[in-house]
Enzyme design. Structure first.
Site, PDB file in Angstrom:
ATOM      1  N   GLY A 274       0.911  -1.175   0.090  1.00 19.70           N
ATOM      2  CA  GLY A 274       0.054  -0.118  -0.049  1.00 19.70           C
ATOM      3  C   GLY A 274       0.704   1.271  -0.024  1.00 19.70           C
ATOM      4  N   ARG A 275       1.370   1.477   1.081  1.00 24.16           N
ATOM      5  CA  ARG A 275       2.369   2.775   1.445  1.00 24.16           C
ATOM      6  C   ARG A 275       3.208   3.038   0.421  1.00 24.16           C
ATOM      7  NH1 ARG A 275       3.079   4.548   6.793  1.00 24.16           N
ATOM      8  NH2 ARG A 275       2.882   2.466   7.327  1.00 24.16           N
ATOM      9  N   CYS A 337      -9.160  21.083  18.923  1.00 21.84           N
ATOM     10  CA  CYS A 337      -8.844  21.365  20.231  1.00 21.84           C
ATOM     11  C   CYS A 337      -8.350  20.046  20.947  1.00 21.84           C
ATOM     12  CB  CYS A 337     -10.107  21.827  20.733  1.00 21.84           C
ATOM     13  SG  CYS A 337     -10.710  23.244  20.093  1.00 21.84           S
ATOM     14  N   GLU A 338      -7.292  20.062  20.751  1.00 25.26           N
ATOM     15  CA  GLU A 338      -6.477  18.823  21.355  1.00 25.26           C
ATOM     16  C   GLU A 338      -4.923  19.235  21.266  1.00 25.26           C
ATOM     17  OE1 GLU A 338      -7.447  15.543  21.936  1.00 25.26           O
ATOM     18  OE2 GLU A 338      -9.512  15.262  20.964  1.00 25.26           O
ATOM     19  N   TYR A 365      -2.444   6.527   4.109  1.00 25.86           N
ATOM     20  CA  TYR A 365      -2.843   6.594   5.351  1.00 25.86           C
ATOM     21  C   TYR A 365      -2.874   7.942   6.040  1.00 25.86           C
ATOM     22  CZ  TYR A 365      -1.719   1.719   5.134  1.00 25.86           C
ATOM     23  OH  TYR A 365      -1.249   0.481   4.646  1.00 25.86           O
TER      24      TYR A 365
HETATM   25  N1  LLP Z   1      -1.740  -6.217   3.689  1.00 25.33           N
HETATM   26  C1  LLP Z   1      -2.416  -6.472   4.911  1.00 25.33           C
HETATM   27  C2  LLP Z   1      -3.226  -7.583   5.104  1.00 25.33           C
HETATM   28  C3  LLP Z   1      -2.334  -5.196   5.649  1.00 25.33           C
HETATM   29  O1  LLP Z   1      -2.832  -5.412   6.804  1.00 25.33           O
HETATM   30  C4  LLP Z   1      -1.848  -4.057   5.016  1.00 25.33           C
HETATM   31  C5  LLP Z   1      -1.848  -2.945   6.257  1.00 25.33           C
HETATM   32  C6  LLP Z   1      -1.126  -4.033   3.847  1.00 25.33           C
HETATM   33  C7  LLP Z   1      -1.182  -5.189   3.072  1.00 25.33           C
HETATM   34  C8  LLP Z   1      -0.542  -2.617   3.533  1.00 25.33           C
HETATM   35  O2  LLP Z   1       0.541  -2.331   4.322  1.00 25.33           O
HETATM   36  P1  LLP Z   1       1.605  -1.211   3.710  1.00 25.33           P
HETATM   37  O3  LLP Z   1       2.375  -1.744   2.406  1.00 25.33           O
HETATM   38  O4  LLP Z   1       0.652   0.069   3.292  1.00 25.33           O
HETATM   39  O5  LLP Z   1       2.565  -1.049   4.755  1.00 25.33           O
HETATM   40  N2  LLP Z   1      -2.075   3.378   9.670  1.00 25.33           N
HETATM   41  C9  LLP Z   1      -0.872   2.951   9.562  1.00 25.33           C
HETATM   42  C10 LLP Z   1      -0.423   1.784   8.640  1.00 25.33           C
HETATM   43  C11 LLP Z   1      -1.570   0.606   8.789  1.00 25.33           C
HETATM   44  C12 LLP Z   1      -1.357  -0.749   8.036  1.00 25.33           C
HETATM   45  C13 LLP Z   1      -2.327  -1.652   8.184  1.00 25.33           C
HETATM   46  N3  LLP Z   1      -2.121  -2.837   7.274  1.00 25.33           N
HETATM   47  C14 LLP Z   1       0.144   4.012   9.209  1.00 25.33           C
HETATM   48  O6  LLP Z   1      -0.346   5.195   8.810  1.00 25.33           O
HETATM   49  O7  LLP Z   1       1.273   3.747   9.323  1.00 25.33           O
END
Ligand code: LLP
Length: 409
Positions: A274-275, A337-338, A365
């Protein structure tokens, strides 16, 4: 790099961010289509010649324009809700190349996914397997499933985004997986197609990722000898990006390690990043409202970008108009307000009221985790493509925020 200074003004590809602010207002998310495509291509190139699929993790950035762009490039998708599946379909994605992960899928979501022809449901518990069997039976079809296995491996990342250790809620414990596979293989409405894992997010090194893959493969081989032949191995996402001065290993290093571990096994390998696809392809454009001693009060807040408040995350902040000197060292805070409403702390910057700032690395995200706290309309999203800035989500109006509410008589 999608964001560079031209004539001292920060640009998204070739479009100046002050023009984008003028047209669409602030705060505003800006994404570069070329940068998203380039990151996707890094995975594609590294996987060339191998039976493989890249299933973009929708939760990172679920804007329809982003999904449509990736669908056109041939991506599959990784989803965690019925809502995300609806988005994938609305964006022109294919349910058959979509994986459904998550620990708490409702009956309605499983029903919807199976009806739409989901490619694979990643099962996270025995109770869920039973539920999927029952829903599939009611639909008179066979549900394609994989078990998400928890390999009990430390991803060396922030505890809130670490998912591969035994004490987390995710996946089926490695030791119990074989028994559950045997049960699944005997179920009439279950088609066992694969295995999956995901040990956490923002991994800077490939080693734990590869170790997790190796643990999965032990199981794959054992199942194979037991006559349970899987078609795919889903190694998850979690590949990190640079926010500050880190040197994350590139996707190619993760892919190379996984392919070496797989060796000559015939399975299709699936990555769900994702990221690493969208994170550095986006920024949050915000305007300084006020200067207070030690603070820049800006018009974006923790409701737009919660990562600093939630994880203590670092996001680089750049002035849109380049300046050789600084006017001070500031905490950059929002109107919410935090006391946790900060985007950055202790940053040397040149800034006056009315100036534009860019909060970097906001492609992943950021908007996806935004909220309407303090009745703040969500920021618009702009996609820069082929030299044009396209509005791909308009700003919410205040009336829309309470349109679903009623005053009882
Ligand atoms: N696959 C599964 C099963 C996942 O749970 C996730 C992310 C991904 C793929 C993708 O991960 P990435 O490649 O994006 O790291 N909100 C947090 C990140 C939470 C990720 C949750 N799962 C942040 O802002 O750092």
């Amino acid at each position: 790099m999608p964001f560079n200074y031209r004539h001292s003004v920060l640009c998204a590809d070739e479009v100046a961010l002050d023009e984008i602010a003028e047209r669409f207002g602030t705060p505003c998310f800006v994404y570069s289509a070329a940068s998203i495509a380039a990151s996707y291509a890094e995975f594609e190139d590294a996987l060339k010649g191998r039976a493989a699929r890249i299933c973009y993790s929708v939760k990172a950035n679920s804007n329809l324009a982003v999904l449509a762009l990736l669908a056109k490039l041939g991506a599959g998708f990784d989803i965690v809700s019925g809502g995300e599946l609806a988005r994938v379909l609305a964006a022109g994605g294919d349910a058959r190349s979509t994986l459904f992960s998550g620990v708490g899928k409702s009956e309605a979501e499983i029903f919807f996914a199976l009806k739409k022809g989901i490619g694979c449901i990643n099962i996270e518990s025995e109770a869920e397997l039973d539920r999927v069997q029952a829903v599939a039976a009611s639909l008179r079809l066979r549900a394609p499933v994989a078990l998400r296995v928890n390999p009990d491996i430390d991803a060396n990342t922030h505890p809130y985004i670490s998912t591969g250790l035994r004490h987390t809620k995710f996946g089926v414990p490695h030791a119990e997986a074989e028994g559950l596979y045997r049960k699944a293989a005997d179920m009439p409405n279950i088609d066992v197609v694969g295995i999956g894992c995901h040990i956490g997010s923002l991994l800077l090194e490939a080693a734990p990722f590869i170790a997790a893959t190796e643990r999965l493969l032990l199981l794959v081989d054992r199942l194979d000898s037991a006559g349970i032949r899987l078609r795919h191995v889903d190694v998850g996402g979690g590949i990190g990006i640079r926010y500050k001065d880190e040197s994350p290993q590139p996707p190619e290093a993760f892919v190379r390690g996984v392919l070496a571990a797989l060796g000559r096994r015939p399975h299709t390998v699936i990555f769900d990043p994702g990221r690493s696809i969208v994170g550095n392809a986006g920024l949050l454009l915000t305007r300084v409202e006020y200067l207070k001693p030690g603070f820049l009060v800006v018009d974006a807040g923790m409701n737009d970008l919660i990562r600093p408040a939630l994880y203590g995350a670092w996001h680089e902040v750049q002035a849109v108009r380049e300046s050789a000197s600084t006017t001070g060292v500031y905490d950059i805070v929002g109107p919410v307000c935090e006391s946790a409403d900060f985007l950055a702390k202790g940053r040397p910057l040149a800034a006056r009221a009315g100036d534009l700032l860019a909060v970097m690395s906001c492609g992943a995200y950021a908007m996806a985790m935004s909220s309407n706290y303090n009745t703040r309309p969500r920021a618009p999203e702009v996609l820069v493509r082929d030299g044009h800035a396209l509005l791909v989500r308009r700003r919410e109006s205040v009336e829309e925020l309470f349109a679903l509410e009623r005053r009882p008589d």
